[in-house]
Write an enzyme that holds these catalytic residues in place. Structure first.
Site, PDB file in Angstrom:
ATOM      1  N   CYS A 342      40.587  36.117  51.184  1.00 42.83           N
ATOM      2  CA  CYS A 342      40.347  34.674  51.159  1.00 42.83           C
ATOM      3  C   CYS A 342      39.443  34.264  52.325  1.00 42.83           C
ATOM      4  CB  CYS A 342      41.684  33.936  51.223  1.00 42.83           C
ATOM      5  SG  CYS A 342      41.554  32.174  50.848  1.00 42.83           S
ATOM      6  N   GLU A 343      38.196  34.702  52.271  1.00 39.32           N
ATOM      7  CA  GLU A 343      37.156  34.372  53.238  1.00 39.32           C
ATOM      8  C   GLU A 343      35.813  34.382  52.525  1.00 39.32           C
ATOM      9  OE1 GLU A 343      37.325  33.531  56.376  1.00 39.32           O
ATOM     10  OE2 GLU A 343      39.392  34.059  56.917  1.00 39.32           O
TER      11      GLU A 343
END
Length: 413
Positions: A342-343
């Protein structure tokens, strides 16, 4: 990467089809070629034949104990940057007497452990570190052998994050301060000067910066000898680059000629610290396609490997070639290959022309043997990958895939 090639349309590591490893072990998984590791080490040692030298493999590039053991069996020493790496070397059967300890932040406890183990050399990087090492040596009742790492202020012409020889770098002692520090060390009872050290950066693809740096360092070595410092070792560092995309780094033979031309007058035993150049092209990261996603601006291919498994693209904007494990025909389209982390920086391959992958299809990120698994993390609570070592037609798991339960080992609720 001749040890990773296609045989009847299927990508192999030596004689092992990579889909067989992916099916047996799962993905993501790192796979290394033992033949590639052995051949590259032998190329370096042969290039310096006739010159007193010691190859000290840079453990931080890939610290798996099976790889350390292989290099130890080939005659390698080791370049470490922490007490943990020293423990790995010893666990793998490596010889501390052929080991050098680098890094700007060695603790007194790490120094004491290394001195007790019989370490060959501490590469000291500051005046205060020299004082700390002196205290450790005096406490142990024997002087700690050291080399001062000097900073020659030479641009390595590599990525700014892996260029270590400039005045702005945290590494090394300013060149103009070295003579005074060696003179000061002569009055210390807990240290003994045995060498001089220099390392200007990583992923070097040209010899000119190396020649410029080592020419300066060789002159300093001779000046120190003339002042009565009984030096034996000249540590020329490592940093030789590899091919990720279209780079043409020097061969081991060309690298050796450059080093020897610059340092021959010293008469020193050379210490070489190759890392990436030994393991980088000897490893790949296997991954499986999860989904495809189309937006008005991009075509995304989501795979099960992420930046926690292979950090280099996010950290250095690094390029790793991407190859399907099974070739098929069709027209290529431009895609971004992204991971599940989640980046927004979790992009492993940007704007790559690929035949649009299908869900479940297997790929290999090439040239992933260096700074791949050694930089892997549990970010997003993701277990780290497995590692496999291939030997001709055989293979074995040299690190089991982490289990979910491993993620909170040592934690207390």
């Amino acid at each position: 990467m001749s040890d990773f090639d296609y045989q009847k349309g299927v990508l192999h590591a030596e004689a092992v089809p990579l889909p067989a490893i992916a099916d047996a072990v799962g993905t993501p998984t790192y796979v290394y070629s033992g033949a590639a590791l052995t051949r590259r080490f032998q190329q370096v040692t042969e290039a310096f034949a006739g010159q007193p030298h010691l190859v000290c493999y840079s453990v931080k590039a890939n610290s798996n104990v099976a790889i350390l053991r292989l290099f130890s069996q080939l005659g390698s020493g080791f370049d470490i940057v922490s007490g943990g790496e020293l423990a790995r070397v010893r666990h793998a059967g490596g010889d501390p007497r052929k080991t050098v300890f680098a890094g700007v932040g060695k603790t007194p406890d790490e120094m004491a452990q290394a001195l007790d183990a019989g370490l060959l050399l501490f590469n000291v990087e500051s005046a205060e570190e020299l004082e700390a090492l002196d205290a450790v040596g005096r406490s142990a009742g024997r002087p700690a052998p050291f080399a001062l790492r000097v900073n020659p202020d030479v641009d390595a012409r590599t990525h700014r994050y892996i260029s270590t020889g400039l005045k702005t770098s945290k590494f090394g002692v300013p060149f103009e301060e070295a003579l005074a520090l060696y003179t000061r060390a002569k009055k210390m009872k807990g240290v003994r000067a045995l060498g001089l050290d220099c390392h200007i950066g990583s992923q070097l693809t040209a010899t000119a910066p190396l020649r410029a740096a080592l020419s300066k360092v060789a002159q300093l070595y001779l000046a120190l000898q003339a002042r009565g410092h009984a030096l034996e070792y000249l540590d020329v560092g490592g940093g030789l680059g590899i091919t990720y995309a279209d780079e043409t780094p020097p061969s081991p033979a060309e690298y050796a000629r450059t080093v020897l031309d610059a340092t021959r007058a010293t008469g020193a035993t050379l210490i070489l610290e190759p890392g990436r150049s030994l393991v980088g092209n000897a490893g790949v990261l296997l991954t499986r396609v999860l989904y495809r996603k189309q937006t008005p601006e991009r075509t995304f291919v989501v795979v099960d490997a992420g930046m926690n498994d292979l950090l280099r693209p996010a950290l250095y904007e690094a390029h790793h070639a991407l190859q399907p494990l099974v070739r098929r025909r069709g027209k290529a389209v431009e895609v971004d290959v992204v991971g599940p982390v989640c980046e927004s920086t979790d992009v492993l391959a940007r704007a790559r022309p690929l035949l649009l992958p299908r869900a479940g299809e297997l790929f290999a990120f090439m040239s992933a043997g260096a700074y791949g698994m050694s930089m892997a993390s549990n970010y997003n609570s993701r277990p780290r990958p497995a590692e496999v070592l291939v030997d001709k037609a055989a293979w074995r798991v040299i690190r089991e895939r982490e289990r979910v339960e491993d993620l909170w080992r040592g934690e207390r609720a």
